[in-house]
Motif scaffolding. Structure first.
Motif, PDB file in Angstrom:
ATOM      1  N   CYS A 318      11.030 -54.076  40.466  1.00 34.04           N
ATOM      2  CA  CYS A 318       9.902 -53.770  40.742  1.00 34.04           C
ATOM      3  C   CYS A 318       8.631 -54.440  39.634  1.00 34.04           C
ATOM      4  O   CYS A 318       7.562 -54.781  40.004  1.00 34.04           O
ATOM      5  CB  CYS A 318       9.718 -52.178  40.020  1.00 34.04           C
ATOM      6  SG  CYS A 318       8.309 -51.497  40.302  1.00 34.04           S
ATOM      7  N   TRP A 357      13.903 -46.203  52.222  1.00 37.73           N
ATOM      8  CA  TRP A 357      12.847 -45.962  51.316  1.00 37.73           C
ATOM      9  C   TRP A 357      13.075 -45.530  49.866  1.00 37.73           C
ATOM     10  O   TRP A 357      12.291 -45.628  49.009  1.00 37.73           O
ATOM     11  CB  TRP A 357      11.968 -44.733  52.020  1.00 37.73           C
ATOM     12  CG  TRP A 357      12.724 -43.440  51.859  1.00 37.73           C
ATOM     13  CD1 TRP A 357      13.771 -42.999  53.017  1.00 37.73           C
ATOM     14  CD2 TRP A 357      12.972 -42.351  51.030  1.00 37.73           C
ATOM     15  NE1 TRP A 357      14.334 -41.728  52.705  1.00 37.73           N
ATOM     16  CE2 TRP A 357      13.815 -41.369  51.487  1.00 37.73           C
ATOM     17  CE3 TRP A 357      12.223 -42.222  49.857  1.00 37.73           C
ATOM     18  CZ2 TRP A 357      13.826 -40.294  50.664  1.00 37.73           C
ATOM     19  CZ3 TRP A 357      12.632 -41.007  48.996  1.00 37.73           C
ATOM     20  CH2 TRP A 357      13.468 -40.047  49.592  1.00 37.73           C
ATOM     21  N   ARG A 358      14.404 -45.359  49.639  1.00 37.36           N
ATOM     22  CA  ARG A 358      14.781 -44.936  48.234  1.00 37.36           C
ATOM     23  C   ARG A 358      15.114 -46.312  47.182  1.00 37.36           C
ATOM     24  O   ARG A 358      15.370 -46.153  46.201  1.00 37.36           O
ATOM     25  CB  ARG A 358      16.109 -44.521  48.248  1.00 37.36           C
ATOM     26  CG  ARG A 358      16.076 -43.141  48.983  1.00 37.36           C
ATOM     27  CD  ARG A 358      17.568 -42.583  49.087  1.00 37.36           C
ATOM     28  NE  ARG A 358      17.583 -41.284  50.038  1.00 37.36           N
ATOM     29  CZ  ARG A 358      17.418 -39.998  49.645  1.00 37.36           C
ATOM     30  NH1 ARG A 358      17.056 -39.815  48.400  1.00 37.36           N
ATOM     31  NH2 ARG A 358      17.296 -39.007  50.621  1.00 37.36           N
ATOM     32  N   THR A 363       9.766 -47.641  46.531  1.00 42.91           N
ATOM     33  CA  THR A 363       9.504 -46.782  45.406  1.00 42.91           C
ATOM     34  C   THR A 363       8.530 -47.330  44.406  1.00 42.91           C
ATOM     35  O   THR A 363       7.670 -46.905  43.922  1.00 42.91           O
ATOM     36  CB  THR A 363      10.734 -46.410  44.705  1.00 42.91           C
ATOM     37  OG1 THR A 363      11.545 -47.518  44.254  1.00 42.91           O
ATOM     38  CG2 THR A 363      11.613 -45.584  45.464  1.00 42.91           C
ATOM     39  N   ALA A 366       5.322 -47.237  46.043  1.00 44.62           N
ATOM     40  CA  ALA A 366       4.645 -45.922  45.726  1.00 44.62           C
ATOM     41  C   ALA A 366       4.037 -45.532  44.364  1.00 44.62           C
ATOM     42  O   ALA A 366       3.028 -44.427  44.334  1.00 44.62           O
ATOM     43  CB  ALA A 366       5.762 -44.866  46.150  1.00 44.62           C
ATOM     44  N   SER A 367       4.478 -46.257  43.484  1.00 40.21           N
ATOM     45  CA  SER A 367       3.802 -46.168  42.156  1.00 40.21           C
ATOM     46  C   SER A 367       2.776 -46.899  41.635  1.00 40.21           C
ATOM     47  O   SER A 367       1.889 -46.704  41.218  1.00 40.21           O
ATOM     48  CB  SER A 367       5.039 -46.084  41.003  1.00 40.21           C
ATOM     49  OG  SER A 367       5.687 -47.200  41.092  1.00 40.21           O
ATOM     50  N   TYR A 413      11.540 -39.551  53.795  1.00 37.68           N
ATOM     51  CA  TYR A 413      10.477 -40.542  53.172  1.00 37.68           C
ATOM     52  C   TYR A 413       9.226 -39.928  53.116  1.00 37.68           C
ATOM     53  O   TYR A 413       8.545 -39.825  52.217  1.00 37.68           O
ATOM     54  CB  TYR A 413      10.284 -41.843  53.927  1.00 37.68           C
ATOM     55  CG  TYR A 413       9.395 -42.636  53.945  1.00 37.68           C
ATOM     56  CD1 TYR A 413       9.012 -43.381  52.448  1.00 37.68           C
ATOM     57  CD2 TYR A 413       8.262 -43.088  54.650  1.00 37.68           C
ATOM     58  CE1 TYR A 413       8.025 -43.835  52.082  1.00 37.68           C
ATOM     59  CE2 TYR A 413       7.075 -43.781  54.090  1.00 37.68           C
ATOM     60  CZ  TYR A 413       6.914 -44.221  52.945  1.00 37.68           C
ATOM     61  OH  TYR A 413       5.856 -44.927  52.571  1.00 37.68           O
ATOM     62  N   GLY A 416       9.744 -36.932  50.556  1.00 35.63           N
ATOM     63  CA  GLY A 416      10.449 -37.585  49.384  1.00 35.63           C
ATOM     64  C   GLY A 416       9.486 -38.485  48.801  1.00 35.63           C
ATOM     65  O   GLY A 416       9.490 -38.572  47.262  1.00 35.63           O
ATOM     66  N   LEU A 417       8.535 -39.253  49.284  1.00 38.21           N
ATOM     67  CA  LEU A 417       7.877 -40.307  48.629  1.00 38.21           C
ATOM     68  C   LEU A 417       6.215 -40.437  49.210  1.00 38.21           C
ATOM     69  O   LEU A 417       5.386 -40.461  48.469  1.00 38.21           O
ATOM     70  CB  LEU A 417       8.590 -41.707  48.702  1.00 38.21           C
ATOM     71  CG  LEU A 417       8.168 -42.767  47.941  1.00 38.21           C
ATOM     72  CD1 LEU A 417       8.511 -42.356  46.479  1.00 38.21           C
ATOM     73  CD2 LEU A 417       8.983 -44.071  48.180  1.00 38.21           C
ATOM     74  N   PHE A 418       6.274 -40.304  50.673  1.00 39.93           N
ATOM     75  CA  PHE A 418       4.887 -40.983  51.095  1.00 39.93           C
ATOM     76  C   PHE A 418       3.728 -39.695  50.779  1.00 39.93           C
ATOM     77  O   PHE A 418       2.686 -40.105  50.423  1.00 39.93           O
ATOM     78  CB  PHE A 418       5.099 -41.043  52.544  1.00 39.93           C
ATOM     79  CG  PHE A 418       4.001 -41.861  53.321  1.00 39.93           C
ATOM     80  CD1 PHE A 418       3.647 -42.903  52.861  1.00 39.93           C
ATOM     81  CD2 PHE A 418       3.105 -41.220  54.310  1.00 39.93           C
ATOM     82  CE1 PHE A 418       2.707 -43.626  53.458  1.00 39.93           C
ATOM     83  CE2 PHE A 418       2.167 -41.722  55.059  1.00 39.93           C
ATOM     84  CZ  PHE A 418       1.888 -42.949  54.459  1.00 39.93           C
ATOM     85  N   MET A 421       2.831 -40.361  47.527  1.00 40.07           N
ATOM     86  CA  MET A 421       1.843 -41.544  47.571  1.00 40.07           C
ATOM     87  C   MET A 421       0.440 -41.745  47.916  1.00 40.07           C
ATOM     88  O   MET A 421      -0.452 -41.958  47.187  1.00 40.07           O
ATOM     89  CB  MET A 421       2.688 -42.791  48.095  1.00 40.07           C
ATOM     90  CG  MET A 421       1.929 -44.184  48.106  1.00 40.07           C
ATOM     91  SD  MET A 421       3.113 -45.163  49.116  1.00 40.07           S
ATOM     92  CE  MET A 421       1.820 -46.752  48.949  1.00 40.07           C
TER      93      MET A 421
END
Length: 428
Positions: A318, A357-358, A363, A366-367, A413, A416-418, A421
Motif C-alpha cells: 500500500c 476486493w480484499r 483496500t 479505499a483508505s 465488495y 464490505g468496502l465500497f 469508501m
C-alpha cells in the motif's frame, strides 16, 4: 417523464438557436447558483468549490457511451431510472459519462442532424441483432421511439441524473467509437489514424455547448488516456511529448471555455494518463523549455483540474501505491506542488469477484482516496456492453453491475468496502 421532455425540448431549442448561447448560459448559471448543484464550480488551490464555498468531492463511477453504438450502455436491460437509482442507492454523487468524437462527426456529416437510435443499433450490431436490441431498449425505456436520436438518450440520462442529484462529468473517451485503449487502435494521439485534431476541438465545443442545459453537468475531460502510438513511428517521434500535449490541451480547453464557461476542465497526462507530474512540479515540458503556466488559460485558470488513472492491481504494498499516486498526481493538491490543482482518479478498477476486493490494491485505494479528500470514479458501472471488440452482449467482469445491469456483481465488495469508501470520501 416531464423532466425528460423538458430537457429534450431545451436541447432542440439550443441547436436551433445557438446565437442565444450567452442568455441560456446566464439563465442556467443563475438556476445552478441558488439550487443543486450550486454551480458553476471553481477551483481554489487543491480544492473544487461550489457557489456556497463548500468543498466538492466526486465519488462515482464510469458509465460508457463511447462504443460502436455511441449510446450509453445497458438500456436494453434496465431503464435509465432504474440504473440511476441503483447508483444513488450507495450514495455515489458523480458519473463520468463517456462519448466518442465520431458521434459529432456524423452529426456534421448529416447536415447537423443526429442519427436515430434505430440506425445506431443496426449500424453497429447488424440488422437482425440491432433491431432486437432496439426493441429491448424501447421496452425498458418507453419514453423513447425508434426515431429518438443518440443525443436525446444522453439528454435523458443527464436529466435523470440531475433529478437524483448526481453530477455529470463528460469525458471524451475516444475519437472513433470503439473499445479503448491500445497503442495500435488509431486513437492514441493527436494526428493518429482516427484522431483528427480539428474534429476533436469541434467535438469538445459541440458537447460542451449541447450540455449547457444539463442541470447536473459540472465538468468535462479533454481526452481519455493519451498514449504512445506504437504502430506509428513518424507520429511518435514528431509529437508524442509533454510540450505537444500541453499545446493540444490549450486548444481543447479554450474551445470548451468559449462554448460553456461554467464547466471545470480536466487535463490528462501521457502514458495512458498515469502521470501529470510535469503540469504541477514546475519542470520543463520536453522537448522544449515551456513550463505550465496558468496565464496560458486566461479567464478560466480557476477551472482546471488534473486527472490520473491507475491500474496497478497486482501491487502488494500500500505504501508503494500511495507513493506512486502522490508523486504522479495527488501531490498537486498540496503545498509541495509548484502549482496546486484538484486531482481526481477518474479510472481504477479490478475484477468484481468474491475475493479480489480484499487485496492490497482495492483496500489501499479505499483508505487513501478518502484520506486525501480526492475525487474518484471507478471503472466501471457497466455489467455488459452492446458490443466490445467484436463480441455482442459482452459480459464485463469488472462491472459493478451484473450482466443484466440489475444487481451488484460483487455484493461482498459493495457491502464490505465500497459503501464505506463512498461515505468516507463524502464525509465533511
Amino acid at each position: 417523464m416531464k423532466i425528460v421532455s423538458m430537457f429534450l425540448a431545451l436541447a432542440s431549442l439550443t441547436q436551433a438557436a445557438p446565437s442565444h448561447q450567452n442568455q441560456y448560459q446566464n439563465d442556467l448559471s443563475n438556476r445552478q447558483a441558488g439550487s443543486w448543484p450550486f454551480g458553476p464550480f471553481v477551483t481554489s488551490a487543491g480544492k473544487i468549490r461550489d457557489t456556497t464555498g463548500k468543498n466538492i468531492v466526486y465519488a462515482g463511477t464510469n458509465w460508457p457511451g463511447h462504443g460502436e453504438v455511441m449510446i450509453p450502455e445497458g438500456l436494453q436491460y434496465q431503464s435509465i431510472e432504474y440504473i440511476v437509482t441503483k447508483i444513488k442507492s450507495i450514495g455515489m454523487n458523480a458519473i463520468r459519462l463517456t462519448f466518442a468524437i465520431e458521434m459529432i462527426d456524423q452529426i456534421y456529416a448529416n447536415n447537423g442532424q443526429d442519427i436515430t437510435i434505430q440506425r445506431a443499433f443496426t449500424q453497429a450490431l447488424g440488422q437482425a441483432n440491432g433491431t432486437r436490441i432496439l426493441n429491448q431498449v424501447l421496452a425498458k425505456n418507453p419514453q423513447f421511439t425508434a426515431s429518438t436520436t443518440r443525443l436525446q438518450v444522453f439528454d435523458a440520462v443527464a436529466a435523470e441524473l440531475a433529478r437524483q442529484q448526481i453530477y455529470v462529468h463528460l469525458d471524451n473517451h475516444i475519437s472513433k467509437g470503439m473499445w479503448c485503449c491500445s497503442g495500435t487502435d488509431g486513437n492514441t494521439w493527436w494526428g493518429d489514424t482516427y484522431f483528427n485534431t480539428a474534429n476533436w476541438v469541434r467535438g469538445l465545443s459541440y458537447m460542451a455547448n449541447h450540455g449547457r442545459n444539463w442541470a447536473g453537468l459540472v465538468s468535462i475531460g479533454l481526452r481519455n488516456e493519451p498514449r504512445e502510438p506504437t504502430n506509428n513511428n513518424a507520429l511518435r517521434s514528431s509529437s508524442y511529448n509533454w510540450q505537444s500535449l500541453y499545446n493540444f490541451h490549450k486548444q481543447g480547453a479554450s474551445a470548451i471555455s468559449k462554448a460553456n464557461p461554467a464547466l471545470l476542465i480536466f487535463l490528462s497526462g501521457i502514458n495512458y494518463d498515469t502521470t501529470v507530474a510535469p503540469f504541477f512540479d514546475g519542470s520543463t515540458l520536453s522537448p522544449g523549455n515551456t513550463r505550465f503556466s496558468l496565464s496560458d488559460f486566461p479567464g478560466y485558470a480557476n477551472k482546471l483540474v488534473l486527472e490520473v488513472h491507475n491500474y496497478e492491481t497486482g501491487i502488494n504494498s500500500c505504501s508503494s501505491l500511495q507513493y506512486n499516486l502522490f508523486n504522479k498526481g495527488f501531490k498537486a493538491m498540496t503545498s509541495e506542488a509548484k502549482i496546486q490543482f484538484p486531482v481526481l482518479l477518474t479510472e481504477f478498477g479490478f475484477a468484481m469477484d468474491a475475493n479480489t476486493w480484499r487485496g492490497t490494491y482495492a483496500t489501499c485505494l479505499a483508505s487513501y482516496l478518502p484520506s486525501q479528500k480526492a475525487g474518484w470514479t471507478i471503472w466501471v458501472l457497466a455489467g455488459s456492453y452492446y458490443v466490445r471488440e467484436g463480441i455482442q452482449d459482452y459480459d464485463e467482469g469488472w462491472g459493478l453491475l451484473t450482466r443484466d445491469w440489475r444487481e451488484w456483481r460483487s455484493q461482498g465488495y459493495v457491502d464490505g468496502l465500497f459503501r464505506g469508501m463512498v461515505r468516507n470520501s463524502l464525509a465533511g
